[in-house]
Write an enzyme that holds these catalytic residues in place. Structure first.
Site, PDB file in Angstrom:
ATOM      1  N   ARG A 192      -5.247  23.402 -22.650  1.00 36.29           N
ATOM      2  CA  ARG A 192      -5.830  24.742 -22.635  1.00 36.29           C
ATOM      3  C   ARG A 192      -6.529  25.057 -21.309  1.00 36.29           C
ATOM      4  O   ARG A 192      -6.819  26.219 -21.015  1.00 36.29           O
ATOM      5  CB  ARG A 192      -6.815  24.906 -23.801  1.00 36.29           C
ATOM      6  N   ARG A 245     -21.309  31.569 -13.499  1.00 32.70           N
ATOM      7  CA  ARG A 245     -21.925  30.230 -13.502  1.00 32.70           C
ATOM      8  C   ARG A 245     -21.118  29.270 -12.640  1.00 32.70           C
ATOM      9  O   ARG A 245     -19.956  29.533 -12.311  1.00 32.70           O
ATOM     10  CB  ARG A 245     -22.023  29.686 -14.924  1.00 32.70           C
ATOM     11  N   SER A 246     -21.743  28.154 -12.314  1.00 31.38           N
ATOM     12  CA  SER A 246     -21.084  27.099 -11.563  1.00 31.38           C
ATOM     13  C   SER A 246     -20.892  25.893 -12.482  1.00 31.38           C
ATOM     14  O   SER A 246     -20.826  26.045 -13.717  1.00 31.38           O
ATOM     15  CB  SER A 246     -21.928  26.741 -10.334  1.00 31.38           C
ATOM     16  N   GLN A 247     -20.785  24.715 -11.899  1.00 30.84           N
ATOM     17  CA  GLN A 247     -20.750  23.446 -12.624  1.00 30.84           C
ATOM     18  C   GLN A 247     -21.455  22.405 -11.751  1.00 30.84           C
ATOM     19  O   GLN A 247     -21.865  22.704 -10.624  1.00 30.84           O
ATOM     20  CB  GLN A 247     -19.305  23.025 -12.928  1.00 30.84           C
ATOM     21  N   ARG A 312     -19.699  34.123 -24.214  1.00 32.38           N
ATOM     22  CA  ARG A 312     -18.746  33.743 -23.172  1.00 32.38           C
ATOM     23  C   ARG A 312     -17.375  34.338 -23.530  1.00 32.38           C
ATOM     24  O   ARG A 312     -16.895  34.138 -24.646  1.00 32.38           O
ATOM     25  CB  ARG A 312     -18.631  32.229 -23.089  1.00 32.38           C
ATOM     26  N   PRO A 313     -16.716  35.025 -22.624  1.00 29.92           N
ATOM     27  CA  PRO A 313     -15.417  35.635 -22.963  1.00 29.92           C
ATOM     28  C   PRO A 313     -14.396  34.633 -23.498  1.00 29.92           C
ATOM     29  O   PRO A 313     -13.645  34.952 -24.437  1.00 29.92           O
ATOM     30  CB  PRO A 313     -14.971  36.237 -21.630  1.00 29.92           C
ATOM     31  N   GLU A 314     -14.355  33.433 -22.916  1.00 33.52           N
ATOM     32  CA  GLU A 314     -13.374  32.437 -23.361  1.00 33.52           C
ATOM     33  C   GLU A 314     -13.689  31.893 -24.749  1.00 33.52           C
ATOM     34  O   GLU A 314     -12.844  31.249 -25.387  1.00 33.52           O
ATOM     35  CB  GLU A 314     -13.269  31.295 -22.348  1.00 33.52           C
ATOM     36  N   GLY A 346     -21.653  21.346 -17.648  1.00 33.74           N
ATOM     37  CA  GLY A 346     -20.482  20.516 -17.918  1.00 33.74           C
ATOM     38  C   GLY A 346     -20.586  19.761 -19.227  1.00 33.74           C
ATOM     39  O   GLY A 346     -19.581  19.307 -19.763  1.00 33.74           O
ATOM     40  N   ASP A 348     -21.034  20.652 -22.410  1.00 33.27           N
ATOM     41  CA  ASP A 348     -21.050  21.638 -23.482  1.00 33.27           C
ATOM     42  C   ASP A 348     -20.176  21.146 -24.653  1.00 33.27           C
ATOM     43  O   ASP A 348     -18.968  21.113 -24.510  1.00 33.27           O
ATOM     44  CB  ASP A 348     -20.573  23.006 -22.986  1.00 33.27           C
ATOM     45  N   GLU A 564      -8.651  13.798 -22.821  1.00 31.88           N
ATOM     46  CA  GLU A 564      -9.857  14.328 -22.177  1.00 31.88           C
ATOM     47  C   GLU A 564     -11.064  13.423 -22.400  1.00 31.88           C
ATOM     48  O   GLU A 564     -11.922  13.279 -21.534  1.00 31.88           O
ATOM     49  CB  GLU A 564     -10.142  15.723 -22.745  1.00 31.88           C
TER      50      GLU A 564
END
Length: 611
Positions: A192, A245-247, A312-314, A346, A348, A564
């Site tokens: 994804r 946002r960043s990471q 969050r849109p996603e 990161g 989450d 993952e």
């Protein structure tokens, strides 16, 4: 005058009442100190959305109502692109006949999607990496076992599967895509995650360097520099919905690793302005917090804080469902900011960020000064100082050497816990103050055990190669004795399991909690232990590397995939939990396996199967 004194008395009284309440609430804290921040949280910047994102959120909601929650992935719908103009597509969507719950018939929705929208990921096209060869010269010279070498070459070949470039149509018609243009091809994580991601890229690059794919590694860095040049920071990922946002900031580490292998001075000179700009992003505005230690010494540190206060849109439908427990709209906006800020970390999601381990609505990420974030920024300061020095920029080198020395002091007086022999997150309690006053806060260390508590060990220089690159103050060097204390603390922490290092000790069902182990945490801690100069720590690093490689191999043989995350309780089991189903591919997992095999090798007589 009397009225003025009354106002002052009321303000002071309010301050002390809230301060005392804070002390009661935070009664578990080991030590209370006062810190300050100039940030006004209520008026923080919120990044703009786009008309396309707003429309695709409606598609996402309709799809959930139509197809139901089983195996539903909200990100699929926000990654779609338009075949026609947005106005034409919206008009057609508005004509769909709806039931009372907002759903449409499955056949009608499928027909609409097929007619008006391109599939998720269709705006990325496959491209073979320019520097890929089936078996690179000098590949993993320490791997002597033929079975391991055969598998490692299969993992190496996965770079071809994950290589993409952004379609020209994205640049030509950006308003029809949530994907952002990139100047060069990239390596995606997989499944994804169809686009490039920031912190994933560090471990992808470590694997590419083991695969001798230096051009591909450099291209990834140039893409991330492109983000800094166009947005002022490295985005979470290459989507318009990630511009808020960043990471974790590891761009300097990527540049450093490539330079160490290639001596590419052109990359160093190209990267320096972007690295300085990124450093400013993390050390100003909403990310900056000034904290006072017990001796009254102030330390400028950093936190995660997304420029967002909406779902969050996603994960639009998911976040709305999470927030449905709250009735107050202002509280929902606070939660949405905390959710997005946790995504910036990161991690989450994890109980690390939650006041109540069983309730995601208690996320408090913006109230935490994370030890690992500040370790990454310390590393950034050291990297910039080194890279500036080799580029002949002595003034910049001096400035960032001094900045690193200032931040390093906080690791002793703010983050270090002598009793645990770990570095801990700092939880900040924001209190109410009179308008115009500087916000004042009390803080305490979070004594729960997380893998992040050991990340600062990765930043400290031990090996001769490292110390020759950086000009460290004597205070920045950790003795071997102290490193061994940290190692023993890790051993006794409960994090080390049969198949690797767990992320936490709490089995909450969140993916960044027990029993999941993640490739980045394994690599950072293993590499840190290996560099200490302690034989005992090096042996522990090797043992952890062997455990992680074995579980990756066993799972690969069972499923044909690299995953993952993994369940560290059981060798060969992949992980689960969180807001989406387990993913495969997988960029950083592949990179860590190759980097560990490059560092530790694999003797001919060592078994590869789970023991």
């Amino acid at each position: 005058m009397a009225k003025l004194y009354n106002k002052i008395f009321i303000c002071v009284s309010i301050y002390w009442i809230f301060s005392l309440l804070s002390l009661v609430i935070l009664g578990v804290m080991s030590e209370t100190r006062v810190c300050s921040s100039g940030v006004n949280d209520c008026s923080s910047t919120v990044a703009a959305t786009t008309p396309l994102i707003t429309f695709l959120e409606k598609i996402q909601e309709t799809a959930l109502n139509t197809f139901g929650p089983t195996k539903f992935d909200p990100k699929l719908y926000i990654d779609l692109s338009l075949k026609s103009s947005l106005s034409v597509t919206e008009e057609a969507f508005g004509k769909l006949s709806r039931k009372h719950n907002g759903s449409v018939s499955r056949a009608e929705l499928n027909k609409f999607v097929e007619e008006y929208l391109n599939g998720a990921g269709s705006d990325l096209v496959y491209v073979e990496p320019v520097d890929f060869v089936k078996e690179p010269h000098g590949f993993l010279p320490k791997v002597k076992n033929s079975e391991v070498r055969e598998w490692a070459l299969e993992v190496h070949a996965l770079w071809k599967n994950l290589s993409r470039k952004v379609s020209d149509t994205v640049k030509e018609e950006p308003a029809m895509h949530t994907l952002l243009p990139l100047p060069h091809p990239c390596i995606i994580p997989g499944s994804r995650f169809r686009e490039v991601y920031y912190w994933d890229s560090y471990w992808v690059i470590r694997g590419l360097l083991a695969s001798k794919m230096h051009q591909t590694a450099k291209a990834i860095v140039i893409n991330l520099i492109y983000f800094v040049e166009n947005y002022g920071f490295v985005l979470n990922g290459a989507r318009s919905y990630y511009t808020n946002r960043s990471q974790p900031p590891l761009l300097s580490s990527m540049v450093y690793e490539i330079y160490k292998r290639t001596g590419d001075m052109s990359l160093v000179k190209r990267a320096l302005p972007a690295l300085i700009k990124e450093h400013e992003f993390w050390n100003s505005g909403i990310h900056k917090v000034t904290i006072h230690d017990s001796k009254g010494v102030s330390h400028v540190l950093s936190r995660y804080y997304a420029m967002w206060n909406k779902p969050r849109p996603e994960s639009y439908t998911t976040d709305k469902e999470t927030a449905s427990k709250l009735t107050n709209e202002a509280n929902k906006e606070i939660l949405y900011r905390e959710v997005a800020s946790t995504a910036e970390s990161g991690w989450d999601f994890s109980t690390r960020w939650m006041r109540n381990a069983s309730d995601l609505t208690t996320l408090a990420t913006t109230n935490i000064i994370p030890v690992d974030l500040n370790a990454y920024i310390l590393k950034m300061e050291l990297d910039i100082a080194f890279l500036a020095k080799v580029a002949g920029e002595t003034t910049i080198a001096k400035k960032f050497t001094e900045a690193s020395r200032s931040r390093e002091k906080a690791f002793k007086s703010v983050f270090w816990n002598e009793n645990l022999s770990q570095w801990l997150d700092c939880w900040v309690n924001y209190s109410v103050t009179c308008k115009g006053d500087q916000t004042r806060e009390a803080w305490h260390q979070n004594e729960n055990v997380f893998a992040s508590n050991f990340i600062p060990l990765w930043i400290k220089p031990f090996d001769s190669g490292f110390t020759s690159c950086y000009a460290f103050s004597s205070s920045l060097r950790i003795s071997v004795d102290m490193a061994e204390k940290v190692m023993k603390s890790l051993k006794a922490s409960g994090l080390v399991q049969a198949a690797g290092i767990a992320t936490s000790l709490t089995n909450s069902g969140q993916q960044w909690d027990y029993p999941n182990g993640w490739a980045p945490m394994q690599h950072l801690i293993i590499e840190a232990l290996a560099k200490t100069g302690s034989k005992e720590a090096w042996l522990m690093a090797e043992d952890l590397a062997v455990r992680w490689i074995r579980t990756n191999y066993a799972s690969y043989k069972q499923t044909g995939e690299m995953h993952e995350k993994y369940d560290v309780e059981k060798c060969g089991e992949y992980g689960g939990g969180g807001e989406y189903i387990p993913q495969t591919g997988f960029g950083w997992t592949n990179g860590v396996v190759l980097a560990l095999l490059e560092e530790f090798g694999w003797p001919e007589d060592r078994k590869l199967d789970c023991q």
